[in-house]
Design a protein around this motif. Sequence first.
Motif, short mmCIF file in Angstrom:
data_model
loop_
_atom_site.label_atom_id
_atom_site.label_comp_id
_atom_site.label_asym_id
_atom_site.label_seq_id
_atom_site.Cartn_x
_atom_site.Cartn_y
_atom_site.Cartn_z
N LEU A 180 74.16 -58.40 63.07
CA LEU A 180 74.54 -57.03 63.38
C LEU A 180 73.67 -56.12 62.51
O LEU A 180 73.51 -56.38 61.32
CB LEU A 180 76.02 -56.85 63.04
CG LEU A 180 76.75 -55.60 63.49
CD1 LEU A 180 76.71 -55.48 65.01
CD2 LEU A 180 78.19 -55.65 63.01
N ILE A 181 73.08 -55.11 63.12
CA ILE A 181 72.24 -54.20 62.35
C ILE A 181 72.73 -52.76 62.52
O ILE A 181 73.30 -52.41 63.55
CB ILE A 181 70.74 -54.29 62.73
CG1 ILE A 181 70.50 -53.83 64.17
CG2 ILE A 181 70.20 -55.67 62.49
CD1 ILE A 181 69.04 -53.62 64.51
N LEU A 182 72.50 -51.97 61.50
CA LEU A 182 72.71 -50.53 61.60
C LEU A 182 71.34 -49.93 61.82
O LEU A 182 70.47 -49.99 60.95
CB LEU A 182 73.34 -49.98 60.32
CG LEU A 182 73.55 -48.46 60.29
CD1 LEU A 182 74.47 -48.01 61.42
CD2 LEU A 182 74.11 -48.03 58.95
N MET A 183 71.13 -49.40 63.03
CA MET A 183 69.82 -48.88 63.40
C MET A 183 69.95 -47.40 63.75
O MET A 183 70.83 -47.00 64.51
CB MET A 183 69.24 -49.65 64.58
CG MET A 183 67.85 -49.21 64.96
SD MET A 183 67.01 -50.36 66.08
CE MET A 183 68.05 -50.37 67.50
N ILE A 184 69.07 -46.61 63.17
CA ILE A 184 69.00 -45.18 63.45
C ILE A 184 67.85 -44.95 64.41
O ILE A 184 66.74 -45.40 64.17
CB ILE A 184 68.76 -44.37 62.15
CG1 ILE A 184 69.82 -44.70 61.10
CG2 ILE A 184 68.71 -42.88 62.44
CD1 ILE A 184 71.25 -44.47 61.50
N HIS A 185 68.14 -44.28 65.51
CA HIS A 185 67.10 -43.92 66.48
C HIS A 185 66.64 -42.52 66.14
O HIS A 185 67.40 -41.56 66.27
CB HIS A 185 67.65 -44.00 67.89
CG HIS A 185 66.60 -44.01 68.95
ND1 HIS A 185 65.75 -42.95 69.17
CD2 HIS A 185 66.24 -44.96 69.84
CE1 HIS A 185 64.92 -43.25 70.15
NE2 HIS A 185 65.20 -44.47 70.57
#
Length: 152
Positions: free
Chosen positions: A16-21
């Motif tokens: 699981l990743i926390l990704m900012i677009h």
Amino acid sequence: MEHNFISERRIYQGDLILMIHKEHPTKSGWWRKIRDRELKDIYYILEKPIHKEYDLASEDLKETHQENNCFVVKANTISYEQKYGDIEKYDILLSIRGTDAVNLVIKNYDFNCVDINSNNVDCTKGFIEFLEYYNKRYNKNNILKQVANNCI
């Protein structure tokens, strides 16, 4: 373990990743890396958006790749962007696996439940900075910050 950068190749299936677009903030959130046997490719599926104005009908999501009613990004798209992109669209702040990922989901993706010292967690300095902003937002003693946040 804290890093300056988390490359896509260091993220394993099921993580699981926390990704900012950066171009479309409404696409920011918790993404899960999976292999799709039917499509014969590796994807990230948006599991939990974090933007407070997230709306499926949003213009930001209009062009988003969807498969089986899920928002997806190909892993090789992120790899390509990290390697060759002039502007990195995707900023991966955190990668979490194993029991730590399960614990995070059980605790409703609470950012403060992440044990950044766990062997199952890779985070960036950006995640630490994000946590500081996130927690200051709820600091009742800082009324100027609260007022400023509500003006945006």
